[in-house]
Enzyme design. Structure first.
Site, PDB file in Angstrom:
ATOM      1  N   ASN A 171       0.869  -1.183   0.000  1.00  0.00           N
ATOM      2  CA  ASN A 171       0.000   0.000   0.000  1.00  0.00           C
ATOM      3  C   ASN A 171       0.904   1.230   0.000  1.00  0.00           C
ATOM      4  O   ASN A 171       1.504   1.561   1.015  1.00  0.00           O
ATOM      5  CB  ASN A 171      -0.892  -0.034   1.249  1.00  0.00           C
ATOM      6  CG  ASN A 171      -1.705   1.243   1.399  1.00  0.00           C
ATOM      7  OD1 ASN A 171      -1.790   2.060   0.475  1.00  0.00           O
ATOM      8  ND2 ASN A 171      -2.301   1.410   2.572  1.00  0.00           N
ATOM      9  N   TRP A 172       0.989   1.871  -1.159  1.00  0.00           N
ATOM     10  CA  TRP A 172       1.915   3.010  -1.293  1.00  0.00           C
ATOM     11  C   TRP A 172       1.398   4.266  -0.607  1.00  0.00           C
ATOM     12  O   TRP A 172       2.114   5.268  -0.530  1.00  0.00           O
ATOM     13  CB  TRP A 172       2.178   3.302  -2.774  1.00  0.00           C
ATOM     14  CG  TRP A 172       2.811   2.194  -3.541  1.00  0.00           C
ATOM     15  CD1 TRP A 172       3.292   1.011  -3.038  1.00  0.00           C
ATOM     16  CD2 TRP A 172       3.039   2.148  -4.956  1.00  0.00           C
ATOM     17  NE1 TRP A 172       3.807   0.243  -4.056  1.00  0.00           N
ATOM     18  CE2 TRP A 172       3.659   0.912  -5.246  1.00  0.00           C
ATOM     19  CE3 TRP A 172       2.771   3.031  -6.002  1.00  0.00           C
ATOM     20  CZ2 TRP A 172       4.022   0.545  -6.540  1.00  0.00           C
ATOM     21  CZ3 TRP A 172       3.130   2.659  -7.288  1.00  0.00           C
ATOM     22  CH2 TRP A 172       3.748   1.433  -7.555  1.00  0.00           C
ATOM     23  N   LYS A 173       0.138   4.251  -0.193  1.00  0.00           N
ATOM     24  CA  LYS A 173      -0.472   5.442   0.440  1.00  0.00           C
ATOM     25  C   LYS A 173      -0.280   6.659  -0.471  1.00  0.00           C
ATOM     26  O   LYS A 173      -0.284   6.514  -1.689  1.00  0.00           O
ATOM     27  CB  LYS A 173       0.078   5.642   1.855  1.00  0.00           C
ATOM     28  CG  LYS A 173      -0.029   4.345   2.686  1.00  0.00           C
ATOM     29  CD  LYS A 173       0.240   4.502   4.147  1.00  0.00           C
ATOM     30  CE  LYS A 173       0.070   3.151   4.840  1.00  0.00           C
ATOM     31  NZ  LYS A 173       0.218   3.222   6.283  1.00  0.00           N
ATOM     32  N   HIS A 176      -9.327   1.167   5.234  1.00  0.00           N
ATOM     33  CA  HIS A 176      -8.015   1.353   5.851  1.00  0.00           C
ATOM     34  C   HIS A 176      -8.161   2.285   7.056  1.00  0.00           C
ATOM     35  O   HIS A 176      -8.957   3.222   7.029  1.00  0.00           O
ATOM     36  CB  HIS A 176      -7.019   1.933   4.839  1.00  0.00           C
ATOM     37  CG  HIS A 176      -5.611   1.882   5.346  1.00  0.00           C
ATOM     38  ND1 HIS A 176      -5.119   2.807   6.238  1.00  0.00           N
ATOM     39  CD2 HIS A 176      -4.607   0.994   5.134  1.00  0.00           C
ATOM     40  CE1 HIS A 176      -3.868   2.480   6.548  1.00  0.00           C
ATOM     41  NE2 HIS A 176      -3.540   1.383   5.888  1.00  0.00           N
ATOM     42  N   GLU A 230      -6.491   4.667   8.061  1.00  0.00           N
ATOM     43  CA  GLU A 230      -6.305   6.100   7.768  1.00  0.00           C
ATOM     44  C   GLU A 230      -7.584   6.697   7.181  1.00  0.00           C
ATOM     45  O   GLU A 230      -7.918   7.856   7.442  1.00  0.00           O
ATOM     46  CB  GLU A 230      -5.100   6.282   6.827  1.00  0.00           C
ATOM     47  CG  GLU A 230      -3.788   6.013   7.572  1.00  0.00           C
ATOM     48  CD  GLU A 230      -2.671   5.421   6.724  1.00  0.00           C
ATOM     49  OE1 GLU A 230      -2.723   5.505   5.486  1.00  0.00           O
ATOM     50  OE2 GLU A 230      -1.747   4.847   7.329  1.00  0.00           O
ATOM     51  N   GLU A 268      -4.836  -4.868  10.646  1.00  0.00           N
ATOM     52  CA  GLU A 268      -3.800  -3.853  10.798  1.00  0.00           C
ATOM     53  C   GLU A 268      -4.020  -3.107  12.110  1.00  0.00           C
ATOM     54  O   GLU A 268      -4.818  -2.154  12.166  1.00  0.00           O
ATOM     55  CB  GLU A 268      -3.850  -2.851   9.638  1.00  0.00           C
ATOM     56  CG  GLU A 268      -3.617  -3.462   8.280  1.00  0.00           C
ATOM     57  CD  GLU A 268      -3.089  -2.433   7.288  1.00  0.00           C
ATOM     58  OE1 GLU A 268      -2.001  -2.655   6.747  1.00  0.00           O
ATOM     59  OE2 GLU A 268      -3.752  -1.406   7.077  1.00  0.00           O
ATOM     60  N   GLY A 287       3.164   2.254  10.687  1.00  0.00           N
ATOM     61  CA  GLY A 287       4.108   3.351  10.514  1.00  0.00           C
ATOM     62  C   GLY A 287       4.864   3.720  11.776  1.00  0.00           C
ATOM     63  O   GLY A 287       5.490   4.769  11.857  1.00  0.00           O
ATOM     64  N   SER A 342       4.087  -2.211  10.136  1.00  0.00           N
ATOM     65  CA  SER A 342       5.543  -2.272  10.263  1.00  0.00           C
ATOM     66  C   SER A 342       6.140  -3.621   9.851  1.00  0.00           C
ATOM     67  O   SER A 342       7.104  -4.093  10.463  1.00  0.00           O
ATOM     68  CB  SER A 342       5.977  -1.880  11.687  1.00  0.00           C
ATOM     69  OG  SER A 342       5.539  -0.556  11.986  1.00  0.00           O
ATOM     70  N   GLY A 379       3.200  -1.025   4.200  1.00  0.00           N
ATOM     71  CA  GLY A 379       3.239   0.394   3.849  1.00  0.00           C
ATOM     72  C   GLY A 379       4.653   0.816   3.499  1.00  0.00           C
ATOM     73  O   GLY A 379       5.127   0.658   2.377  1.00  0.00           O
ATOM     74  N   GLY A 380       5.366   1.358   4.483  1.00  0.00           N
ATOM     75  CA  GLY A 380       6.681   1.950   4.256  1.00  0.00           C
ATOM     76  C   GLY A 380       7.647   1.066   3.482  1.00  0.00           C
ATOM     77  O   GLY A 380       8.339   1.541   2.572  1.00  0.00           O
TER      78      GLY A 380
HETATM   79  P1  13P Z   1       3.482   0.335   7.557  1.00  0.00           P
HETATM   80  O1  13P Z   1       3.973  -0.942   6.925  1.00  0.00           O
HETATM   81  O2  13P Z   1       4.210   1.545   7.060  1.00  0.00           O
HETATM   82  O3  13P Z   1       3.403   0.234   9.038  1.00  0.00           O
HETATM   83  O4  13P Z   1       1.950   0.543   7.036  1.00  0.00           O
HETATM   84  C1  13P Z   1       1.044  -0.500   7.159  1.00  0.00           C
HETATM   85  C2  13P Z   1      -0.194  -0.138   6.436  1.00  0.00           C
HETATM   86  O5  13P Z   1      -0.938   0.728   6.862  1.00  0.00           O
HETATM   87  C3  13P Z   1      -0.484  -0.830   5.180  1.00  0.00           C
HETATM   88  O6  13P Z   1      -1.776  -0.577   4.736  1.00  0.00           O
END
Ligand code: 13P
Length: 250
Positions: free
Chosen positions: A9-11, A95, A97, A167, A173, A212, A233-234
């Site tokens: 997920n590149w956000k 998600h 967020e 999640e 993050g 993470s 994510g990251g």
């Molecule tokens: P991180 O891997 O950066 O913690 O993000 C997880 C995430 O929200 C994937 O959707």
């Protein structure tokens, strides 16, 4: 047998040059016969570029959200048919967020899940508790409530060939990963809950862990019986980091 899925997920990250080099790197470093499936979730502006690079390959892609309404007067929004038109297989729904920053309620998430299904997209339903909720012992009641809202609106049959991502918000993050045992416990809760409604669907559905995930912790997480891969994510923003997770799958 559920095949491991490693999804990125590149956000709200990206540029044309980043998309080009990241996707070329993923194609070069993975294969259709590998131990894991791969998927990416670019921002909307890069879906067309993603389609042109990945079409016909073993890597699938999807949108990070969708508007559940049919096409019409919704400035700034993207609907399910547009995602289908751009070759998406998946779409993320709910998600944390979206829930926290854009005030998507359980009911909003359920509407999006149903709209995705109706359009033939595979929804990846994201659930998870905050740190305060975990500390108050509410993890199962929160995740259960998030699942119940979608089950009430869409029914258990709609979970056939869907995906769930657990999640925990406190792990996103933050570099704080849930331990494999903590994650397994919630994944088992989710699968048991679905199993009480339909054992076959519960046995086949992929439940990803997100929060993470990186090349160092992925193998132990994915070795848990009910963890079927990761929503990353990251560490999905460079081919090197993302492939380290892919390569951690034995
Ligand atoms: P991180 O891997 O950066 O913690 O993000 C997880 C995430 O929200 C994937 O959707």
């Amino acid at each position: 047998m559920r095949k491991i899925l490693v999804a990125g997920n590149w956000k709200m990250h990206g540029s044309k040059s980043m998309v080009q080099s990241l996707l070329k790197g993923l194609l070069a470093g993975s294969s259709a016969g590998g131990a894991a499936e791969l998927a990416v979730f670019p921002s909307f502006p890069y879906l067309a570029q993603t389609e042109s690079i990945l079409a016909g390959s073993h890597i699938k892609w999807g949108g990070q959200t969708l508007n559940p309404n049919p096409q019409g007067a919704h400035s700034g929004e993207v609907d399910s048919e547009m995602l289908v038109d751009l070759g998406c297989h998946y779409v993320l729904v709910g998600h944390s967020e979206r829930r926290a920053i854009y005030a998507e309620s359980d009911v909003d998430v359920a509407l999006r899940f149903s709209a995705a299904r109706k359009a033939g997209l595979e929804p990846v339903l994201c659930v998870g508790e905050t740190r305060e909720e975990r500390e108050a012992g509410q993890t199962e009641s929160v995740v259960g409530r998030q699942l119940d809202a979608v089950l009430a609106a869409a029914g258990i049959a709609a979970f056939d060939s869907a995906t769930i991502a657990y999640e925990p918000v406190w792990a996103i993050g933050t570099g704080l990963t849930a331990t494999p045992a903590q994650a397994q416990c919630v994944h088992a809760f989710i699968r048991d809950k679905l199993s009480s409604l339909n054992g076959i669907i519960a046995g086949e559905i992929k439940i990803l862990y997100g929060g993470s995930v990186n090349g160092s912790n992925a193998a132990e997480l994915f070795a848990q019986i009910d963890i079927d891969g990761g929503l990353v994510g990251g560490a999905s923003l460079t081919a090197e980091d993302f492939l380290a997770i892919y390569n951690a799958v034995a």
